[in-house]
Design a protein around this motif. Structure first.
Motif, PDB file in Angstrom:
ATOM      1  N   HIS A   1       3.676 -28.441  14.965  1.00 18.06           N
ATOM      2  CA  HIS A   1       2.781 -27.836  15.960  1.00 18.06           C
ATOM      3  C   HIS A   1       2.295 -26.482  15.472  1.00 18.06           C
ATOM      4  O   HIS A   1       3.074 -25.546  15.358  1.00 18.06           O
ATOM      5  CB  HIS A   1       3.496 -27.671  17.302  1.00 18.06           C
ATOM      6  CG  HIS A   1       2.568 -27.378  18.433  1.00 18.06           C
ATOM      7  ND1 HIS A   1       2.249 -28.299  19.397  1.00 18.06           N
ATOM      8  CD2 HIS A   1       1.849 -26.278  18.725  1.00 18.06           C
ATOM      9  CE1 HIS A   1       1.395 -27.776  20.256  1.00 18.06           C
ATOM     10  NE2 HIS A   1       1.129 -26.544  19.869  1.00 18.06           N
TER      11      HIS A   1
ATOM     12  N   HIS B   1      -1.457 -23.788  14.966  1.00 17.81           N
ATOM     13  CA  HIS B   1      -2.880 -23.512  15.224  1.00 17.81           C
ATOM     14  C   HIS B   1      -3.449 -22.657  14.095  1.00 17.81           C
ATOM     15  O   HIS B   1      -4.091 -21.640  14.350  1.00 17.81           O
ATOM     16  CB  HIS B   1      -3.058 -22.781  16.562  1.00 17.81           C
ATOM     17  CG  HIS B   1      -2.484 -23.503  17.739  1.00 17.81           C
ATOM     18  ND1 HIS B   1      -3.182 -24.442  18.453  1.00 17.81           N
ATOM     19  CD2 HIS B   1      -1.259 -23.452  18.316  1.00 17.81           C
ATOM     20  CE1 HIS B   1      -2.427 -24.922  19.435  1.00 17.81           C
ATOM     21  NE2 HIS B   1      -1.246 -24.340  19.367  1.00 17.81           N
TER      22      HIS B   1
ATOM     23  N   GLU C   1      -2.860 -30.667  22.342  1.00 22.60           N
ATOM     24  CA  GLU C   1      -1.735 -30.648  23.228  1.00 22.60           C
ATOM     25  C   GLU C   1      -2.192 -30.816  24.654  1.00 22.60           C
ATOM     26  O   GLU C   1      -3.218 -30.286  25.065  1.00 22.60           O
ATOM     27  CB  GLU C   1      -0.910 -29.356  23.051  1.00 22.60           C
ATOM     28  CG  GLU C   1      -1.693 -28.058  23.112  1.00 22.60           C
ATOM     29  CD  GLU C   1      -0.772 -26.864  22.796  1.00 22.60           C
ATOM     30  OE1 GLU C   1      -1.026 -26.202  21.789  1.00 22.60           O
ATOM     31  OE2 GLU C   1       0.198 -26.618  23.551  1.00 22.60           O
TER      32      GLU C   1
ATOM     33  N   HIS D   1       6.782 -30.140  23.244  1.00 26.31           N
ATOM     34  CA  HIS D   1       6.573 -29.073  22.273  1.00 26.31           C
ATOM     35  C   HIS D   1       7.081 -27.754  22.854  1.00 26.31           C
ATOM     36  O   HIS D   1       6.979 -27.526  24.058  1.00 26.31           O
ATOM     37  CB  HIS D   1       5.078 -29.050  21.904  1.00 26.31           C
ATOM     38  CG  HIS D   1       4.413 -27.738  22.008  1.00 26.31           C
ATOM     39  ND1 HIS D   1       4.666 -26.725  21.105  1.00 26.31           N
ATOM     40  CD2 HIS D   1       3.506 -27.254  22.862  1.00 26.31           C
ATOM     41  CE1 HIS D   1       3.931 -25.674  21.446  1.00 26.31           C
ATOM     42  NE2 HIS D   1       3.230 -25.966  22.503  1.00 26.31           N
TER      43      HIS D   1
ATOM     44  N   ASP E   1       4.236 -23.291  16.212  1.00 24.36           N
ATOM     45  CA  ASP E   1       3.242 -22.858  17.193  1.00 24.36           C
ATOM     46  C   ASP E   1       2.476 -21.636  16.674  1.00 24.36           C
ATOM     47  O   ASP E   1       1.995 -20.817  17.457  1.00 24.36           O
ATOM     48  CB  ASP E   1       3.875 -22.539  18.565  1.00 24.36           C
ATOM     49  CG  ASP E   1       2.879 -22.724  19.711  1.00 24.36           C
ATOM     50  OD1 ASP E   1       1.797 -23.301  19.477  1.00 24.36           O
ATOM     51  OD2 ASP E   1       3.178 -22.279  20.839  1.00 24.36           O
TER      52      ASP E   1
HETATM   53 ZN    ZN Z   1       0.255 -24.847  20.816  1.00 25.78          ZN
END
Ligand code: ZN
Length: 255
Positions: free
Chosen positions: A5, A7, A92, A153, A202
């Protein structure tokens, strides 16, 4: 390792994305799953996929904090992309009642709609949940005859929620939070098997200790991994092998 996970398509990485990827690969991160947020993040996500085709794969979905008045149009944009491109998951998606619950009903509708698409496409779901365990479980209950596979998550619940998620067949995504002094996540997951866990960052959020407060990046997956090996009192390698296998199996990726 697989960062399940992240970004790294976001603007925080515009100046040094190449280095971020290189540095992650140097410490053993072999793949990163880019989780979408909404229609605004889609071009960036696509661009990053194109730039790093062997390193990045993607999850497509509408994030609950982006569910607003225009959520029907947002969902339509996501759906078109989801059905026309290759993604490893729907995400997500989920519920976030921490920041704002104005659109709670719409969040639930969007969440359930996207679960239905995941089932249709035979993809797992990446669930974002903040202050909404009861509601998330209530939505999942509606799919009890055909439960999607997936991950909670950045798992943030207690032992009861952890057990319930695992009982439903879900994995728990563990990131930087597990290294925080004020977090009891380590004690909670110690009661769960490593077979039910995934590593994630994340990034750019939630950097692990000793980088807490700084920009997070996939290379810091090492800190999360090391924390897990101390929680379970096994070698780093064992955690690496099991969690990587979990990721490859759930998302049907090969390294
Ligand atoms: Zn996220």
């Amino acid at each position: 390792m697989v960062d399940t996970h992240s970004h790294i398509y976001s603007e925080e990485f515009d100046d040094d994305r190449n280095f971020v990827v290189e540095n992650a690969q140097k410490v053993g991160v072999q793949k990163v799953i880019l989780a979408n947020v909404d229609s605004l993040s889609m071009p960036r996500l696509q661009q990053t996929l194109t730039e790093f085709p062997n390193f990045c794969v993607s999850a497509m979905g509408l994030h609950p904090t982006s569910v607003k008045e225009n959520y029907i149009a947002e969902l339509q944009t996501v759906k078109e992309n989801l059905y026309n491109q290759n993604h490893v998951a729907v995400g997500e998606i989920g519920l976030d009642l921490y920041w704002d619950d104005t659109f709670k009903n719409e969040q639930i509708l969007a969440f359930e709609q996207q679960i239905a698409w995941a089932l249709e496409l035979n993809l797992p779901v990446i669930i974002h949940n903040r202050k909404a365990f009861a509601e998330v479980f209530a939505s999942l209950h509606k799919f009890r005859k055909n439960m999607p596979k997936g991950v909670f998550h950045c798992f943030s619940g207690g032992i009861e929620e952890a057990k319930k998620a695992v009982e439903l067949g879900f994995l728990l995504g563990i990131g930087g939070v597990v290294t925080y002094k004020n977090s009891n996540l380590g004690e909670i997951i110690a009661q769960i098997s490593v077979e039910n866990l995934l590593l994630e960052t994340d990034a750019p959020y939630l950097a692990p200790v000793p980088f807490r407060g700084k920009r997070n990046e996939p290379k810091y997956l090492v800190e999360v991994l090391q924390k897990l090996s101390s929680v379970f009192a096994v070698s780093d390698e064992k955690i690496d092998v099991i969690t990587t296998e979990n990721a490859c199996k759930l998302f049907k990726i090969s390294l």
